[in-house]
Design an enzyme around this catalytic site. Sequence first.
Site, PDB file in Angstrom:
ATOM      1  N   SER A 220       0.834  -1.217   0.000  1.00 29.03           N
ATOM      2  CA  SER A 220       0.000   0.000   0.000  1.00 29.03           C
ATOM      3  C   SER A 220       0.858   1.252   0.000  1.00 29.03           C
ATOM      4  O   SER A 220       0.353   2.362   0.124  1.00 29.03           O
ATOM      5  CB  SER A 220      -0.927   0.003   1.225  1.00 29.03           C
ATOM      6  OG  SER A 220      -0.171  -0.168   2.400  1.00 29.03           O
TER       7      SER A 220
ATOM      8  N   LYS B 274     -18.582  30.495 -27.651  1.00 29.89           N
ATOM      9  CA  LYS B 274     -18.957  29.835 -26.391  1.00 29.89           C
ATOM     10  C   LYS B 274     -18.263  30.424 -25.162  1.00 29.89           C
ATOM     11  O   LYS B 274     -17.114  30.838 -25.202  1.00 29.89           O
ATOM     12  CB  LYS B 274     -18.642  28.333 -26.455  1.00 29.89           C
ATOM     13  CG  LYS B 274     -19.493  27.554 -27.423  1.00 29.89           C
ATOM     14  CD  LYS B 274     -20.977  27.589 -27.104  1.00 29.89           C
ATOM     15  CE  LYS B 274     -21.340  26.738 -25.911  1.00 29.89           C
ATOM     16  NZ  LYS B 274     -21.201  25.305 -26.164  1.00 29.89           N
TER      17      LYS B 274
ATOM     18  N   GLN C 100      -7.188  -2.209   4.290  1.00 28.89           N
ATOM     19  CA  GLN C 100      -6.175  -1.418   3.595  1.00 28.89           C
ATOM     20  C   GLN C 100      -6.762  -0.737   2.361  1.00 28.89           C
ATOM     21  O   GLN C 100      -6.258   0.278   1.896  1.00 28.89           O
ATOM     22  CB  GLN C 100      -5.018  -2.336   3.204  1.00 28.89           C
ATOM     23  CG  GLN C 100      -3.875  -1.639   2.534  1.00 28.89           C
ATOM     24  CD  GLN C 100      -2.706  -2.583   2.312  1.00 28.89           C
ATOM     25  OE1 GLN C 100      -2.064  -3.016   3.261  1.00 28.89           O
ATOM     26  NE2 GLN C 100      -2.445  -2.925   1.064  1.00 28.89           N
TER      27      GLN C 100
ATOM     28  N   SER D 209     -14.808  27.174 -26.176  1.00 32.35           N
ATOM     29  CA  SER D 209     -14.847  25.894 -26.871  1.00 32.35           C
ATOM     30  C   SER D 209     -13.694  25.899 -27.862  1.00 32.35           C
ATOM     31  O   SER D 209     -13.313  26.953 -28.371  1.00 32.35           O
ATOM     32  CB  SER D 209     -16.185  25.761 -27.596  1.00 32.35           C
ATOM     33  OG  SER D 209     -16.042  25.010 -28.785  1.00 32.35           O
TER      34      SER D 209
ATOM     35  N   GLU E 191     -19.762  22.614 -13.889  1.00 33.00           N
ATOM     36  CA  GLU E 191     -19.977  21.253 -14.397  1.00 33.00           C
ATOM     37  C   GLU E 191     -18.984  20.285 -13.757  1.00 33.00           C
ATOM     38  O   GLU E 191     -19.332  19.149 -13.426  1.00 33.00           O
ATOM     39  CB  GLU E 191     -19.816  21.231 -15.917  1.00 33.00           C
ATOM     40  CG  GLU E 191     -20.907  22.014 -16.639  1.00 33.00           C
ATOM     41  CD  GLU E 191     -20.580  22.160 -18.114  1.00 33.00           C
ATOM     42  OE1 GLU E 191     -21.278  21.564 -18.928  1.00 33.00           O
ATOM     43  OE2 GLU E 191     -19.613  22.870 -18.447  1.00 33.00           O
TER      44      GLU E 191
ATOM     45  N   THR F 190     -40.130  25.304  -8.583  1.00 32.81           N
ATOM     46  CA  THR F 190     -40.450  23.956  -8.132  1.00 32.81           C
ATOM     47  C   THR F 190     -40.743  23.176  -9.403  1.00 32.81           C
ATOM     48  O   THR F 190     -41.343  23.720 -10.336  1.00 32.81           O
ATOM     49  CB  THR F 190     -41.662  23.932  -7.180  1.00 32.81           C
ATOM     50  OG1 THR F 190     -42.809  24.418  -7.871  1.00 32.81           O
ATOM     51  CG2 THR F 190     -41.436  24.782  -5.937  1.00 32.81           C
ATOM     52  N   HIS F 191     -40.281  21.937  -9.451  1.00 34.96           N
ATOM     53  CA  HIS F 191     -40.384  21.114 -10.677  1.00 34.96           C
ATOM     54  C   HIS F 191     -39.724  21.827 -11.866  1.00 34.96           C
ATOM     55  O   HIS F 191     -40.108  21.609 -13.001  1.00 34.96           O
ATOM     56  CB  HIS F 191     -41.848  20.790 -11.033  1.00 34.96           C
ATOM     57  CG  HIS F 191     -42.658  20.322  -9.876  1.00 34.96           C
ATOM     58  ND1 HIS F 191     -42.818  18.990  -9.549  1.00 34.96           N
ATOM     59  CD2 HIS F 191     -43.346  21.019  -8.929  1.00 34.96           C
ATOM     60  CE1 HIS F 191     -43.572  18.891  -8.467  1.00 34.96           C
ATOM     61  NE2 HIS F 191     -43.902  20.095  -8.070  1.00 34.96           N
TER      62      HIS F 191
ATOM     63  N   ASN G 241      -1.770  -2.747  13.190  1.00 31.89           N
ATOM     64  CA  ASN G 241      -3.227  -2.577  13.225  1.00 31.89           C
ATOM     65  C   ASN G 241      -3.629  -1.331  14.009  1.00 31.89           C
ATOM     66  O   ASN G 241      -4.478  -0.547  13.570  1.00 31.89           O
ATOM     67  CB  ASN G 241      -3.889  -3.816  13.827  1.00 31.89           C
ATOM     68  CG  ASN G 241      -3.622  -5.070  13.012  1.00 31.89           C
ATOM     69  OD1 ASN G 241      -3.026  -4.979  11.933  1.00 31.89           O
ATOM     70  ND2 ASN G 241      -4.030  -6.220  13.511  1.00 31.89           N
TER      71      ASN G 241
ATOM     72  N   ASN H 120     -18.374  28.775 -21.513  1.00 31.24           N
ATOM     73  CA  ASN H 120     -18.965  27.625 -20.817  1.00 31.24           C
ATOM     74  C   ASN H 120     -18.740  27.650 -19.305  1.00 31.24           C
ATOM     75  O   ASN H 120     -17.682  28.074 -18.844  1.00 31.24           O
ATOM     76  CB  ASN H 120     -18.387  26.323 -21.389  1.00 31.24           C
ATOM     77  CG  ASN H 120     -18.804  26.110 -22.839  1.00 31.24           C
ATOM     78  OD1 ASN H 120     -19.902  26.482 -23.231  1.00 31.24           O
ATOM     79  ND2 ASN H 120     -17.907  25.520 -23.628  1.00 31.24           N
TER      80      ASN H 120
ATOM     81  N   TYR I 289      -9.153  -6.812  12.946  1.00 27.77           N
ATOM     82  CA  TYR I 289      -8.523  -6.282  11.731  1.00 27.77           C
ATOM     83  C   TYR I 289      -8.573  -7.306  10.606  1.00 27.77           C
ATOM     84  O   TYR I 289      -8.371  -8.501  10.827  1.00 27.77           O
ATOM     85  CB  TYR I 289      -7.053  -5.917  11.997  1.00 27.77           C
ATOM     86  CG  TYR I 289      -6.360  -5.447  10.735  1.00 27.77           C
ATOM     87  CD1 TYR I 289      -6.471  -4.131  10.306  1.00 27.77           C
ATOM     88  CD2 TYR I 289      -5.646  -6.342   9.943  1.00 27.77           C
ATOM     89  CE1 TYR I 289      -5.873  -3.706   9.127  1.00 27.77           C
ATOM     90  CE2 TYR I 289      -5.047  -5.927   8.759  1.00 27.77           C
ATOM     91  CZ  TYR I 289      -5.167  -4.604   8.361  1.00 27.77           C
ATOM     92  OH  TYR I 289      -4.585  -4.193   7.187  1.00 27.77           O
TER      93      TYR I 289
HETATM   94  N1  ARG Z   1      -0.771  -1.873   5.492  1.00 28.85           N
HETATM   95  C1  ARG Z   1      -1.706  -2.354   6.447  1.00 28.85           C
HETATM   96  C2  ARG Z   1      -2.994  -1.544   6.362  1.00 28.85           C
HETATM   97  O1  ARG Z   1      -2.906  -0.489   5.895  1.00 28.85           O
HETATM   98  C3  ARG Z   1      -1.162  -2.209   7.816  1.00 28.85           C
HETATM   99  C4  ARG Z   1      -1.756  -3.183   8.768  1.00 28.85           C
HETATM  100  C5  ARG Z   1      -1.268  -4.528   8.409  1.00 28.85           C
HETATM  101  N2  ARG Z   1      -1.600  -5.433   9.430  1.00 28.85           N
HETATM  102  C6  ARG Z   1      -1.396  -6.736   9.250  1.00 28.85           C
HETATM  103  N3  ARG Z   1      -1.716  -7.486  10.233  1.00 28.85           N
HETATM  104  N4  ARG Z   1      -0.895  -7.201   8.126  1.00 28.85           N
HETATM  105  O2  ARG Z   1      -4.036  -1.947   6.739  1.00 28.85           O
END
Ligand code: ARG
Length: 481
Positions: free
Chosen positions: A24, A283, A322, A277, A290, A155-156, A110, A285, A317
């Site tokens: 991650s 244009k 993640q 545009s 948007e 309204t509407h 965790n 815009n 956990y």
């Molecule tokens: N990268 C993990 C997360 O963001 C960290 C926690 C990982 N814990 C584990 N028991 N592998 O959730």
Amino acid sequence: MALAKTEASGGSGLLPEVLAFSSSLALDRQLLREDLVGSLAHVTMLGRTGVIPKADAQAIREGLIALWKRADAGKLELPDEEDVHMAVEVELNNTIGAPAALLHSARSRNDQVATDLRLHVREVAANALRELTGFIQEIVTRARAEKELILPSYTHRQRAQPISLAYWLASYGAAFLRDAQALSFVLEQCKLLPLGVGAISGTSLPIDREISRTLLGFEGVTLNGMDTVGDRDFALDLLYATARFFVHASRLSTDLVDFTTQEFGFATLSGDISMGSSMMPQKKNPDVFELIRGKSGKAVGNLVGLLTTVKGLPGGYNRDLQEDRASLLETAPLLLGTLSVLRLSLPRVTFNAEKCRAGLEEGFTQATDLAEALVKKGMPFRKAYMAAGALVRRCQEKGITLRAATLELAQSIDPAYDASILSVLEPAGAVARKASAGSTGPAAVEATLTVIEAQARVLAERAAQVPKLSVLFTELERATL
Ligand code: ARG
């Protein structure tokens, strides 16, 4: 001693493909500051309680402080690890050597990631609350200056009754105030510290969560470790507050996209917020509005995505959690970026009083006022409704506005019509006469603006109380063991 890449995962050599799949780091490197601050508090606690020797705690503190400073100077290249927590630990080991191995005592990733995420959500919610309350104040100030301009309400998407532009602005002020309240609720949900519950059931080492709590500026510690490591409610609350803000911002945007069409012609955008545009030279815009509407889809999707990830997970956990990272980390730029562009754009929308007024007359928007004037003369509302409706239809047949109707014409429909009743057809009067609370009447609008302004100010103060990460770091740097 160098930590092997896979040591935290149990030391069993992972397939590179699996490591890449489960990493991650690409996203959670954005949580580096939160991670360093959390670790600084943790190691300070470990040193104070004697869980690890003070000299080692001091060495780790200095190492973490050095990492923060390198990161601040843009000189910290994180090693390629599974996540930001491991990357920091490995880099700490590269920096200070052996004592680095003591940092993770009485801690799991965790509770570590739960802490990083709360610090992050708390800071984002506080920043957004500050911006949003600033925007609300600007809406209030603009509304006070726009009490005279009268336009049709819808309204509407059919012309309904005359309102002041102040009333239209206050309607969004009231909606954004609720979003500010939702952001303040997010801060409530972030006030308990997760750190110290370990992987799920706590630790037998003599830690003191109160020390970490004080150092990180939380109001209490979480109540149950198993709940804590699986809880992402605070993140969901931020995503919900964000999605709801976007729902309001997108509705405001749609009003403005409509108002700036040639068909409505109520408003124009200044050249520095409207786009041309590539093909059609004429244009101008409303891309900004948007895009706000378009981005609201992202905000809603992020909420639904995380709700779906969390739904049905067993207690404690699970690595699924993640996957909170993408939606959550996207939220700060999405929310703060949109707020800042909205604050720049709204003052650059100017309303055309003449066109708005023409819309009122063409839309027969004073018809309810006519009926209410008859009611004031003693006619039952249903009968008055019919008499007013009949006059509208007669005018439509003749191709004239209500104000062009003669007394003679009106009396040919119902003899109860008199000159004083027809005098209510002046649209400005229709607004001025409204007296009920929450109405478009000038006194009611001012009362609404006063409430919005006062409540926004209280919420802005709430945001200002949240300690910034940079301030926490400075205090932690000075903290003694
Ligand atoms: N990268 C993990 C997360 O963001 C960290 C926690 C990982 N814990 C584990 N028991 N592998 O959730």
